[in-house]
Design an enzyme around this catalytic site. Structure first.
Site, PDB file in Angstrom:
ATOM      1  CG  HIS A 251      11.731  11.387  55.654  1.00 11.26           C
ATOM      2  ND1 HIS A 251      10.770  12.140  55.008  1.00 11.26           N
ATOM      3  CD2 HIS A 251      11.223  10.139  55.755  1.00 11.26           C
ATOM      4  CE1 HIS A 251       9.732  11.375  54.737  1.00 11.26           C
ATOM      5  NE2 HIS A 251       9.974  10.152  55.173  1.00 11.26           N
TER       6      HIS A 251
ATOM      7  CG  HIS B 195      12.588   5.669  56.588  1.00 14.91           C
ATOM      8  ND1 HIS B 195      11.602   5.609  57.553  1.00 14.91           N
ATOM      9  CD2 HIS B 195      12.039   6.321  55.535  1.00 14.91           C
ATOM     10  CE1 HIS B 195      10.503   6.191  57.090  1.00 14.91           C
ATOM     11  NE2 HIS B 195      10.740   6.634  55.867  1.00 14.91           N
TER      12      HIS B 195
HETATM   13  P1  5GP Z   1       7.554   8.220  54.977  1.00 13.99           P
HETATM   14  O1  5GP Z   1       6.325   7.334  55.041  1.00 13.99           O
HETATM   15  O2  5GP Z   1       7.201   9.618  54.510  1.00 13.99           O
HETATM   16  O3  5GP Z   1       8.708   7.628  54.241  1.00 13.99           O
HETATM   17  O4  5GP Z   1       8.063   8.318  56.464  1.00 13.99           O
HETATM   18  C1  5GP Z   1       7.531   9.205  57.388  1.00 13.99           C
HETATM   19  C2  5GP Z   1       7.957   8.725  58.751  1.00 13.99           C
HETATM   20  O5  5GP Z   1       7.733   9.760  59.669  1.00 13.99           O
HETATM   21  C3  5GP Z   1       7.159   7.512  59.247  1.00 13.99           C
HETATM   22  O6  5GP Z   1       8.051   6.430  59.506  1.00 13.99           O
HETATM   23  C4  5GP Z   1       6.476   8.011  60.505  1.00 13.99           C
HETATM   24  O7  5GP Z   1       6.425   7.049  61.527  1.00 13.99           O
HETATM   25  C5  5GP Z   1       7.342   9.201  60.904  1.00 13.99           C
HETATM   26  N1  5GP Z   1       6.636  10.229  61.613  1.00 13.99           N
HETATM   27  C6  5GP Z   1       5.418  10.756  61.313  1.00 13.99           C
HETATM   28  N2  5GP Z   1       5.089  11.695  62.213  1.00 13.99           N
HETATM   29  C7  5GP Z   1       6.132  11.764  63.097  1.00 13.99           C
HETATM   30  C8  5GP Z   1       6.360  12.552  64.251  1.00 13.99           C
HETATM   31  O8  5GP Z   1       5.567  13.393  64.653  1.00 13.99           O
HETATM   32  N3  5GP Z   1       7.539  12.329  64.910  1.00 13.99           N
HETATM   33  C9  5GP Z   1       8.453  11.408  64.501  1.00 13.99           C
HETATM   34  N4  5GP Z   1       9.566  11.282  65.222  1.00 13.99           N
HETATM   35  N5  5GP Z   1       8.259  10.658  63.389  1.00 13.99           N
HETATM   36  C10 5GP Z   1       7.111  10.837  62.704  1.00 13.99           C
END
Ligand code: 5GP
Ligand code: ZN
Length: 114
Positions: free
Chosen positions: A100, A102
């Site tokens: 993903h 951001h």
């Molecule tokens: P990472 O830390 O893997 O780069 O980002 C994961 C992102 O997913 C985090 O910013 C977190 O807030 C978001 N996230 C985790 N669970 C959920 C969810 O159930 N719904 C949404 N919309 N975002 C989520």
């Protein structure tokens, strides 16, 4: 992938706060926003980490960035500017293992990141 949170959003099993969708890409608001606009842009196909990008799926990254252009225009942040970040594995801070991007906007962001 059946136990993947973001695949469940693609399938509709979990309903995200969607901001953009096309054939290959879905984008929705992050549940824990780090900026006034914090959107996650994902490929509909499951790719676990950036280490799993290959010749066959690399074009999806371009489609994700094409979605960024549409979303930033739609949300009115293109001119002021924005940041895109993709985290990979432990040192990158990845917590959801379906790649993903951001998309952060709506305030002046600091550099370098922590
Ligand atoms: P990472 O830390 O893997 O780069 O980002 C994961 C992102 O997913 C985090 O910013 C977190 O807030 C978001 N996230 C985790 N669970 C959920 C969810 O159930 N719904 C949404 N919309 N975002 C989520
Ligand atoms: Zn997935």
């Amino acid at each position: 992938m059946s136990d993947c949170l973001f695949c469940k959003m693609v399938s509709g099993e979990i309903a995200p706060d969607k901001v953009y969708e096309d054939k290959d890409v879905l984008a929705f608001r992050d549940v824990n926003p780090q900026a006034p606009l914090h959107v996650l842009v994902i490929p509909k196909a499951h790719i676990t980490t950036l280490n799993d990008v290959d010749e066959a799926n690399a074009a999806l990254l371009g489609k994700m960035y094409h979605a960024v252009k549409k979303i930033t225009q739609q949300e009115g942040v293109a001119e002021d500017g924005f940041r895109t970040v993709m985290n990979c594995n432990q040192d990158g801070g990845q917590t959801v293992f379906h790649i993903h991007l951001h998309l952060l906007a709506g305030r002046a962001l600091q550099w370098p990141p922590g």
